[in-house]
Design an enzyme around this catalytic site. Sequence first.
Site, PDB file in Angstrom:
ATOM      1  CD  GLU A  53      -4.340  33.346  45.920  1.00 15.82           C
ATOM      2  OE1 GLU A  53      -4.422  34.161  47.674  1.00 15.82           O
ATOM      3  OE2 GLU A  53      -4.050  33.146  45.281  1.00 15.82           O
ATOM      4  CE  LYS A  87      -8.816  40.095  52.323  1.00 11.60           C
ATOM      5  NZ  LYS A  87      -8.430  40.403  54.132  1.00 11.60           N
ATOM      6  CG  ASP A 132      -9.775  36.699  59.529  1.00 13.19           C
ATOM      7  OD1 ASP A 132      -9.201  37.889  58.989  1.00 13.19           O
ATOM      8  OD2 ASP A 132     -10.864  36.552  59.758  1.00 13.19           O
ATOM      9  CE1 TYR A 139      -0.983  37.481  50.922  1.00 12.07           C
ATOM     10  CE2 TYR A 139      -2.079  35.528  52.193  1.00 12.07           C
ATOM     11  CZ  TYR A 139      -2.242  36.204  51.645  1.00 12.07           C
ATOM     12  OH  TYR A 139      -1.084  37.620  53.449  1.00 12.07           O
ATOM     13  CE  LYS A 153     -12.627  42.221  53.629  1.00  9.44           C
ATOM     14  NZ  LYS A 153     -13.271  42.561  55.023  1.00  9.44           N
ATOM     15  CB  CYS A 155     -25.907  61.058  84.584  1.00  9.63           C
ATOM     16  SG  CYS A 155     -23.936  60.020  84.487  1.00  9.63           S
ATOM     17  CB  CYS A 169     -22.808  61.257  88.891  1.00 12.35           C
ATOM     18  SG  CYS A 169     -23.559  62.111  87.534  1.00 12.35           S
ATOM     19  CB  CYS A 220     -24.301  63.084  82.067  1.00  9.72           C
ATOM     20  SG  CYS A 220     -23.606  63.235  83.776  1.00  9.72           S
ATOM     21  CB  CYS A 264     -20.557  62.994  86.236  1.00 10.44           C
ATOM     22  SG  CYS A 264     -20.295  61.147  85.301  1.00 10.44           S
TER      23      CYS A 264
HETATM   24  S1  IVH Z   1      -3.154  38.748  48.387  1.00 12.32           S
HETATM   25  C1  IVH Z   1      -1.264  43.136  47.233  1.00 12.32           C
HETATM   26  N1  IVH Z   1      -3.977  36.605  48.956  1.00 12.32           N
HETATM   27  O1  IVH Z   1      -5.321  40.260  52.815  1.00 12.32           O
HETATM   28  C2  IVH Z   1      -1.997  42.678  48.444  1.00 12.32           C
HETATM   29  N2  IVH Z   1      -4.229  38.821  50.937  1.00 12.32           N
HETATM   30  O2  IVH Z   1      -6.570  42.879  52.743  1.00 12.32           O
HETATM   31  C3  IVH Z   1      -1.504  41.217  48.607  1.00 12.32           C
HETATM   32  N3  IVH Z   1      -5.236  38.390  53.048  1.00 12.32           N
HETATM   33  O3  IVH Z   1      -2.854  42.179  54.285  1.00 12.32           O
HETATM   34  C4  IVH Z   1      -2.200  40.101  49.395  1.00 12.32           C
HETATM   35  N4  IVH Z   1      -5.794  35.820  52.533  1.00 12.32           N
HETATM   36  O4  IVH Z   1      -2.702  40.105  55.427  1.00 12.32           O
HETATM   37  C5  IVH Z   1      -3.859  38.148  49.766  1.00 12.32           C
HETATM   38  N5  IVH Z   1      -4.916  34.482  48.895  1.00 12.32           N
HETATM   39  C6  IVH Z   1      -4.687  36.464  49.833  1.00 12.32           C
HETATM   40  C7  IVH Z   1      -4.871  36.235  51.019  1.00 12.32           C
HETATM   41  C8  IVH Z   1      -4.351  37.735  51.458  1.00 12.32           C
HETATM   42  C9  IVH Z   1      -5.064  36.788  53.302  1.00 12.32           C
HETATM   43  C10 IVH Z   1      -4.938  38.657  53.904  1.00 12.32           C
HETATM   44  C11 IVH Z   1      -3.505  39.991  53.605  1.00 12.32           C
HETATM   45  C12 IVH Z   1      -3.412  41.415  52.976  1.00 12.32           C
HETATM   46  C13 IVH Z   1      -5.391  41.480  53.560  1.00 12.32           C
HETATM   47  C14 IVH Z   1      -5.472  42.501  51.945  1.00 12.32           C
END
Ligand code: IVH
Length: 705
Positions: free
Chosen positions: A128, A130, A132, A245, A333, A427, A430, A445, A451
């Site tokens: 899924e 992630k 932000d 989620y 990531k 510095c 000062c 400094c 300062c």
């Molecule tokens: S599952 C047991 N699914 O990522 C952990 N987290 O680094 C359950 N987040 O605090 C997290 N999208 O704020 C999960 N599809 C997704 C997510 C997600 C964003 C964030 C969430 C969590 C952080 C973990």
Amino acid sequence: MTFVTSTPVQDLTRDQAAAELAELAGEIAAHDRAYYQEDAPAVSDAEYDALRQRNAAIEARFPDLARPDSPSRRVGAAPAAGFGKVVHAVPMLSLDNAFAEGDVREFVARVRRFLGLSEAEPIPVVAEPKIDGLSISLRYERGRFVQGATRGDGAEGEDVTANLRTLADLPVRLRGADLLGDDLPAVLEVRGEVYMSRDDFAALNERQKAAEAKVFANPRNAAAGSLRQLDAAETAKRPLRLFAYGSGEATGAEWDSHWEYLTRLKTWGFQVNPLARRCDSVEDLLAFHAELAEQRASLPYDIDGIVYKVDRVDWQKRLGFVARAPRWAIAHKFPAEQVRTLLRRISVNVGRTGTLTPVADLEPVTVGGVVVSRATLHNEDEVARKDVREGDTVIVQRAGDVIPQVVAVVPELRKPGTPPWTMPDHCPTCGSLAVREEDEAARRCTGGLVCPDQAVERLRHFVSRNAFDIEGLGEKHIEAFYADGLIRSPADIFLLEERDRGVLTPIAAREGWGLKSARNLFDGIGERRTIGLERFIYALGIRHVGEAMARLLASHYGTLEAWRTAMVAAAQDRDGEAWRDLVAIDRMGPAKALAIASFFAEPHNLAVLDDLAALVTVRPFERSATAGNSPIAGKTVVFTGTLTTMTRDEAKARALALGAKVAGSVSRKTDYVVVGADAGSKAAKAQDLGITTLSESAWRDLIGG
Ligand code: IVH
């Protein structure tokens, strides 16, 4: 601006460690305020974590230097005032990160090993995006939304029920509930992410700008700030969205797979990310990751990676958790986004303890969803290594969530004739000399109290427990008094009461003060007008002079007058008697002696010392009661070789307690040399000079055991 110094923790001296802990405490507290109270973090989570880790590592090495205001004594995200607290029935955890393909393969391999599955067995994994945003927990009882909370520190968050109710994406009643909700789980906690779309974020910032209200750094901060409005009617005006989620407590509901759960969430009326995909192999996961990395920039909301979750719930249960993250999920990531921009200028920032840090002033650019206009260049070596010059086009990145870095310059875009950058040796704040000690990356400094960037920290140190120990004069007060010009140097503290009589708004009338607290402060200051020499020396905050060194100096020179005279002489003549005497003090050495002499070479420091000495009484160094009649009182002792019945430090401490001076090298002034096993040149030198040498047992006899 945040800077983690580059000296490895194991190489830090005590003084450096103490100074850095002070700097870190201030800095982390400022980030906490920015994050939790203002929803406007100045640094990324990763950078923030790096600061906390560095603080913890230094404290682990010097436990006694841990400060009362240490960030390690404050726990994470204390809920802000204004919202009730909610203890999460099931803690809200975080995820481990994967950055490279290998990390993802290892994740799946670990799952396979842990569950004892054969290579042939497929492991279905749901991938899924992630999101932000900020994670929240929604509690439903018999299908009705009863409470919603932020993540907080994972165990306890803020009650934002009323605000969450205003979200169009949040079902206040689960769909499919009959009138009594009997066909629904008795308790269901749904976990998800509140976020703001990019377009909504841009429009909100436009409105904020027009209203001269706060502009948010990125959609995530905008979402957090909007959700945490004290007035739910305000939240209602903000375009917040929600993806569900995950789950917390669930009573009366079961599902076999995460995929099935996501489907269920949709029927209950939640938004589930439409891009979620069920994969059967690592290759599928990696292909999905690559696909979304491509699409990332054109998605309507920010994502910072892909979350992989083992699909089968029975496997999830067996896999369980390690520390704060599940073994059955990981966040993959995206690589850091890199962009080019113009480096307009390199400015120099002065830290609380005087460290000069070069900072790149950039033509603002958006990197990874944040507008970046400054980036640290760490220190002068770093600038030289990357050969960064003013006017260069540079590549800037935010790695993961890390604060902006200048990765490299684009050499072909440099204008011919651009001169290399050099660090100023004065510095910028000062004008005092800024020096770089041997083996140190940082330039500092030397202005100390003169300062403005360092004065508050110096004054804080001056009144601290092991220095003048003035109660009721906390950092906030020092900051305020400094800003008003009431206290600019230590002597001013002792003039405070007198000066306060002549001002329009006396301290007692200020906000947060009253007659009683002002009286207490003046009394607290009054009590400290007499002070021991070792505390006095420590309080001056001379570089390299921590408590132990201050005590050695006090013990060696005895009185303030003797010390001052000797130090001025040592500062004037680096070959003279006074200098040699100073260097010969045990554990001193040239670097520390130089720091002390440099302090006395600066007229402004002498002025600080003399102004102060005129207002307080400095007691000569007191040797302990037994010291006076001990046979070694006043004698100079040198230890050499390995002692067998006590450590070298214990032996020295004992000698000091009995009134002796301990020196590090043998000279004509030495009275005794205590010779342990495998002693080298010092024992030989003692013989040459005809100085009494003592075996360890003879020494013990002399001092009486
Ligand atoms: S599952 C047991 N699914 O990522 C952990 N987290 O680094 C359950 N987040 O605090 C997290 N999208 O704020 C999960 N599809 C997704 C997510 C997600 C964003 C964030 C969430 C969590 C952080 C973990």
